[in-house]
Scaffold this active site. Structure first.
Site, PDB file in Angstrom:
ATOM      1  N   ASN A 139      -7.645  12.296   0.655  1.00  0.00           N
ATOM      2  CA  ASN A 139      -6.659  13.062  -0.110  1.00  0.00           C
ATOM      3  C   ASN A 139      -7.275  14.229  -0.867  1.00  0.00           C
ATOM      4  OD1 ASN A 139      -8.001  11.589  -2.010  1.00  0.00           O
ATOM      5  ND2 ASN A 139      -6.265  10.322  -2.612  1.00  0.00           N
ATOM      6  N   HIS A 188      -0.101   9.121 -12.156  1.00  0.00           N
ATOM      7  CA  HIS A 188      -1.158   9.366 -11.162  1.00  0.00           C
ATOM      8  C   HIS A 188      -0.546   9.629  -9.784  1.00  0.00           C
ATOM      9  CE1 HIS A 188      -5.489   8.100  -9.822  1.00  0.00           C
ATOM     10  NE2 HIS A 188      -5.087   9.219  -9.266  1.00  0.00           N
TER      11      HIS A 188
END
Lengths: 409, 409
Positions: free
Chosen positions: B173, B360
């Site tokens: 990511n 998050h």
């Protein structure tokens, strides 16, 4: 941060325009009458040259929003309290400078003061709508200066018919708007704002954000308009490893410039829209662009694509955008421009899902204000009024004229 | 938009790590014991090789957040309902797969199920804190997989002492986080979020936004860490015409790479900080980086500079950041990582001025989930379990080891 206090943008903006449109900024001081290509009406350039006038004291009227407690920051020039930072200078020249934030309704301060003003300074951020009727009552008016970019709040045809010069500080906030557009694209694609709201209100729900969060990489972005803002946006998006960066404009950029920006021109708007995951609007508001993004055109976009419009609110149809955000035809809509400003409390764009809306801010950062402010000329020894106004008269914005020269500010 | 469903990132991530750290991913299947440079402890690589085991059925425990109504989207893999998209595959191999979102407290489902689990899958987005005490009770545990990047929620020293392998989907990511960092930089510099809140609540006050809005152009940005995320951020910021793009890292990028990214290395962190208008944190959380941005270090930053930290919340001192945002020493602070997650309702970062905080989210867009999900291996004919786990075992994350190899994930 402190603002940059650099005037380089304005100078480079002037140069860029001179080059682009084939006339030098100094040509604005020739008092000649020119005919612009594509239009039948003759347009007088610099009909009004301020300090060269023999008429003595002039009345300048400025319309800005009130910054209240925020005006304490001396860098905050573009408000009624700090009056663009040019009061001392104008008054030292013996002129009268009146400013107000009261611009709406028949008994506004604007209407009262406009009656005998010689020069009107307005901004797109707190637009004073200068209609034909208002112009008819402004007996002394000779020059309308837009302290920013985009003068669609002025009836340009009516101004031209009266032989008035409308000028703006072209190029002054190109960077500010382009940066903001990248921000709004990312805000929408990443579904940022609901996540921010959530934690600022004490919540925590990752899924509620992530279910509508994607990456920008490998997506196709298109800008409607490849003018200066459009090019600045493309330059900034180049590093994001897009699948394709497209632009629609009646004029092509050079092959060299296209390579530099990593972009490709589309000759047909709807063809481009069908390819794009994100569309950014970078055109002025004209008869040709008013309502450009209506229900039919939005239906031609990819389902779930995002639309960002920092140009002018009226380029998009209010209800069509709202309904597309609700149906999911648009993945989201972001912008800082509204079809009327300030936007009414019930404006549907305030409450539609997946919006990245703000008040009209993108072109008026503190940095942009320093650039926009004519004080820059003053500080840089352009104290002569003639020079000030002739430099800022970078083009007569006739109805549709910029559009005729290609999209882009 | 639909997610990209491309697995290319994970493969390139594996390759990148192999190259960077000088060992091939396939080395993870050697069952050899190796000593990593700079550390005395021996570490077993691939002590556990899943399908090659003769022990038959294994119990895999996954800890993910609940997505509730959002789980209806089949692209939303990284939640307890969709269980990373690997249930069918694991069960078809005869294994038991248990998932839960209940991870905290002494009687959590995690504690109950961990007692006899062989493999634990966790994520940084809903971190299951795997302490020494928890590890001691996990009698069968052999492998801990982090479905994402960053395994600081696991006591890595204790895991190493027990001979456990900790793996993560390194590189999965990187792009998602880097894009989000650019978003947060712009959000702070332009003071976007208060403007969004304002119009979404029916207000209109341009000044309240603009008084703290600047341009990014001509500013200096520095990244603490020039690893993969740091480089991706620098690449994206290159088009913004910064004054300088700096990075602090114990290792230099090649001159060619520096030229490509338009960046310059700083050998001393504090020297870099004193130059920066914006600082972005791109380091893992280790003993060396815990509390790195404390009161003293923040005081070394330029007054009014912005700090963006999507790495780990504990890299910044909670109260020091809050107080700096209140005093104006920081112009703003943004990030999606907190020193404990979910953040408590009274966490001061929720309510401090000029924050660009969210839960998050930056590394778990729908696109990132497709990349993170081991299903990718399955779908791409990596159906053999041995291959799956050996491919995802990209490195044993010993305490401080990544730091030893330089900042960056």
């Amino acid at each position: 941060m402190a603002s940059r206090k650099s005037g380089s943008l304005l100078l480079s903006g002037a140069k860029a325009l001179s080059k682009q449109h084939g006339f030098a900024a100094s040509a604005a001081n020739t008092r000649s009458t020119q005919i612009l290509p594509g239009f039948a009406s003759p347009c007088s350039f610099s009909r009004y040259s301020y300090s060269s006038s023999a008429e003595g004291q002039k009345k300048i009227l400025g319309v800005f929003f009130a910054a209240h407690e925020y005006a304490k920051n001396p860098e905050f020039l573009g408000c009624v309290e700090n009056a663009l930072g040019i009061r001392e200078w104008l008054e030292s020249k013996g002129h009268k400078y009146v400013v107000t934030s009261d611009k709406d309704g028949p008994n506004s301060e604007l209407d009262k003061e406009l009656a005998d003003a010689h020069i009107l300074i307005t901004t797109p951020f707190h637009p004073a709508y200068i209609t034909k009727e208002r112009l008819a009552k402004a007996k002394n008016l000779e020059l309308l200066v837009t302290a920013g970019v985009g003068s669609d709040h002025i009836d340009l045809r009516a101004a031209a018919d009266k032989g008035l010069t409308v000028s703006e500080v072209t190029g002054s906030n190109v960077t500010s708007v382009a940066e903001d557009e990248v921000l709004r694209v990312l805000t929408l694609v990443r579904n940022f704002a609901p996540g921010w709201k959530q934690v600022n209100e004490g919540g925590w729900n990752v899924a509620a954000v992530v279910h509508h969060a994607y990456d920008l990489i490998d997506r196709t972005v298109g800008t409607v308009g490849g003018g200066r803002i459009g090019q600045e946006v493309m330059q900034r998006l180049k590093g994001f490893k897009l699948k394709e960066m497209l632009y629609f404009d009646r004029h092509s950029l050079s092959a060299e410039r296209e390579k530099e920006l990593g972009c490709k021109r589309e000759e047909d708007l709807d063809t481009m829209l069908a390819k794009c995951d994100v569309v950014i609007v970078n055109t002025p508001l004209t008869d040709q662009t008013r309502g450009l993004f209506n229900k039919e055109r939005i239906a031609k976009m990819k389902k779930g694509a995002y639309l960002v419009n920092n140009a002018r609110g009226a380029i998009a149809d209010t209800m069509a955008v709202k309904e597309a955000c609700e149906s999911g035809q648009l993945g989201g809509y972001g912008g800082d421009v509204w079809n009327e400003q300030p936007a009414g409390k019930d404006h549907p764009w305030r409450y539609m899902p997946n919006n990245a809306m703000t008040p009209h801010i993108s072109g008026t950062t503190l940095d942009a204000q320093v650039t926009i402010s004519p004080q820059f000329f003053h500080l840089n020894a352009f104290a002569d009024c003639l020079r000030f106004f002739s430099s800022s008269v970078l083009g007569l914005l006739l109805h549709g004229w910029i559009f005729e020269f290609g999209f882009g500010f």
